[in-house]
Design an enzyme around this catalytic site. Sequence first.
Site, PDB file in Angstrom:
ATOM      1  N   SER A 300     115.452  23.079  -5.143  1.00  0.00           N
ATOM      2  CA  SER A 300     114.076  22.732  -5.515  1.00  0.00           C
ATOM      3  C   SER A 300     113.283  22.424  -4.259  1.00  0.00           C
ATOM      4  CB  SER A 300     114.075  21.490  -6.409  1.00  0.00           C
ATOM      5  OG  SER A 300     114.338  20.327  -5.640  1.00  0.00           O
ATOM      6  N   ASP A 301     111.948  22.488  -4.351  1.00  0.00           N
ATOM      7  CA  ASP A 301     111.160  21.923  -3.264  1.00  0.00           C
ATOM      8  C   ASP A 301     111.293  20.406  -3.376  1.00  0.00           C
ATOM      9  OD1 ASP A 301     109.517  21.557  -1.099  1.00  0.00           O
ATOM     10  OD2 ASP A 301     107.970  22.926  -1.800  1.00  0.00           O
TER      11      ASP A 301
END
Length: 780
Positions: A300-301
Amino acid sequence: MHMPANTLLPHYLFPILFLLVVSWPAGHADHHNHRHRHPFACDPSNAAVKDLPFCKVKLPIAERVRDLLSRLTLKEKVGLLVDNATAVPRLGMLGYEWWSEALHGVSNVGPGTRFGGDFPGATAFPQVITTAASFNASLWEEIGRVVSDEARAMYNGGMAGLTYWSPNVNIFRDPRWGRGQETPGEDPIVAGEYAARYVRGLQGNLPGDRLKVAACCKHYTAYDLDNWSGVDRFHFNAKVSKQEMKDTFEVPFRECVMQGKVASVMCSYNQVNGIPTCADPRLLRDTIRGAWGLNGYIVSDCDSVGVLFDNQHYTATPEEAAADAIKAGLDLDCGPFLGIHTQGALDGGLLKEIDVDSALVNTLTVEMRLGMFDGSGDDVFGKLGPRDVCTRSNQELALDAARQGIVLLKNHGPSLPLSQRRHRSVAVIGPNSDVTVTMIGNYAGIACGYTTPLQGIGRYTRTIHHRGCSNVNCKNAHLFGDAITAARQADATVLVMGLDQSIEAEFKDRDGLLLPGYQQELVTKVAASSKGPTILVVMSGGPVDVSFAEHDPKVTSILWVGYPGQAGGTAIADVLFGTHNPGGKLPMTWYKQEYLSKVPMTTMDMRSNEATGYPGRTYRFYKGPLLVYPFGHGFSYTNFIHTLATAPAIFTVPVDGRHKNTTTNNAIRVTHAKCAGLSLGLQVDVKNAGSKDGSHTLLVYSTPPVGHWGPHKQLVAFAKVHVPARTQLRVPINIHVCKFLSVVDRSGVRRIPMGQHSLHIGDIKHLLSIQSTPLGVIKS
Ligand SMILES: *[C@@H]1O[C@H](CO)[C@@H](O)[C@H](O)[C@H]1NC(C)=O
Ligand SMILES: *[C@@H]1O[C@H](CO)[C@@H](O)[C@H](O)[C@H]1NC(C)=O
Ligand SMILES: *[C@@H]1O[C@H](CO)[C@@H](O)[C@H](O)[C@H]1NC(C)=O
Ligand SMILES: *[C@@H]1O[C@H](CO)[C@@H](O)[C@H](O)[C@H]1NC(C)=O
């Protein structure tokens, strides 16, 4: 309340803490005899684990991963779902911080990497947009190789990780984007080639499955807005048609996974068509892993799983957010969210242990491919250390990259190159004329050292230096007087203007495209009073509307240098004085300021729309007049002439006979063509008709037959070639027909239009008729 520290520590931690203390690099003291970091796992001196199957280097990685997974408790598994992965002392595994960055040199943006001790700095290459302007794919790969040498050296010294969340290959869709500087520009094919080459350089292109370091292409997908007019990336819902998705946004990621064989992809903060990318199984599970076959992990960011719950309220509970993300195909969370909420999701029946296992298979496999479970650290990269960082040749490559990325936008007269004999003094003006960290842009580290533009020019001639503005914001004209006087006296004037991270950055998109504050006025006034030629040097990531200077006869030349890295000042001076002949080309369109009024940053369409007056984006779709410089623009000090030596007039695409005829609008589906090895060969002669040696960027465009959903023009091949003065070189060009001569229809299906395509190289136009074999002729 104060407690004696060791009453809080479980006893099993003691040996680990002890080992950490003695094995951390002693640092400064023994520079030439640096020690290796303690093995991450499978330490040969740890009798309890060293013979377990997951430590056996000879066993297949899949088997080792299976073995390790079978030994982990559920709690331990959950602790491995986050970037700050917890230690599993029972099995001899240390904690590991997954987040490191190496966009254009080892960076300290992620907590996995730090500088100090034996590693005070690392080679800071130009920002990516600058390197992209070289259009030199072997340079991109070479930079990746050098960066990963330095990264491995720092890992060995205990200062860095092996998992780098670089490169950023989002399309530079809108000129205002604060992070456009990090990308290889607006063209999907250039971005795809950059992604594949940089990733191969970083990952080492090793036999088998081994990885030197693990790269990561980000941010998937349609993420190219940070904070514009009340919309920020944490809340942005990008509305993207199937056609634009396939035609533009996914291309660099597809190339990164399929050609670059990247070990990771990062999903983005934004939503695409109402679904957060990190919770969309069609994007993660079906596309990245399914259609493209990612061999690696999806991350994920940072905090984006938290963002989809907290900011976007996409799910009712945090447990649902955790479950949705993992089930969509997310394997690792940057941030603590999955560490906190996954257990609850499991307890509530939203998720099964097998879902967690499939995530861990992907991350653990990458760690094994990196050699993290191989014990001793005596692998091929184990010998890299402090003396392999900031070496003379690494720094020379940073300089070479800066030279290759500089673009000559205007050269009236020609006023460049300057000569040491005639230009015995140069007035060096401008807020970026003596800068250091500005030159390395964002996602940088600590450079080995810098040469500023002033210092670079000072090696050729006497300089008279006045900034003219105290910084790039240039809020007033107080300092203009001295700058004008200097220009009046000197034999030539160089103004180093532009932007920095206070104007364009992560979190910060620009409102306009003009030079900030009073910069334009400074340039005009200084140019008006200059005794000699006036050269404007624009230092920026994004494009700047410098039409005023393009039209001002007193501004004789203009260079765009991007953010040219640690050696930027040397490279600029080498171009100014002609020891390097510039060959860079713009990797993005430079629009006039007025263009913006018709283009909301939130509109993702690349194609123009006559009904709404929307003009379209990038050289592929925008046909209007509001341009300062087009994509691909850039002059040389010499003159190159092209001729087409050989090119077919007809090309036949073999169609796979198993498919029924689904030709629409006389365009065949790419999936029905026999694409393997199908390439169109051309030969182009490039003649250097001038008196200076130089490198030339050969850009080959194609226009598909009309009425075929396509761009009016698309780059289909590029090559960088060096041609000595008064010589000619024959350049072979191979065009991958299915990938590059195809277009995407409105339903998102990629098709090859039959009929007349036209190829353009400079002024040459060549007509090419594409036809297919009749169905059934090719036997399957
Ligand atoms: C990572 O985890 C360790 C222990 O689990 C903790 O001490 C440390 O503060 C964490 N680091 C970050 C950046 O959260
Ligand atoms: C491309 O870059 C490499 C550096 O990796 C350099 O050696 C080569 O000369 C460049 N090619 C051209 C044509 O300039
Ligand atoms: C976006 O910009 C506005 C004003 O410029 C600022 O108040 C806000 O905090 C920014 N939001 C983010 C997420 O950076
Ligand atoms: C497929 O069908 C179309 C329309 O019926 C026809 O024009 C075309 O020639 C056919 N294509 C092939 C490859 O046979």
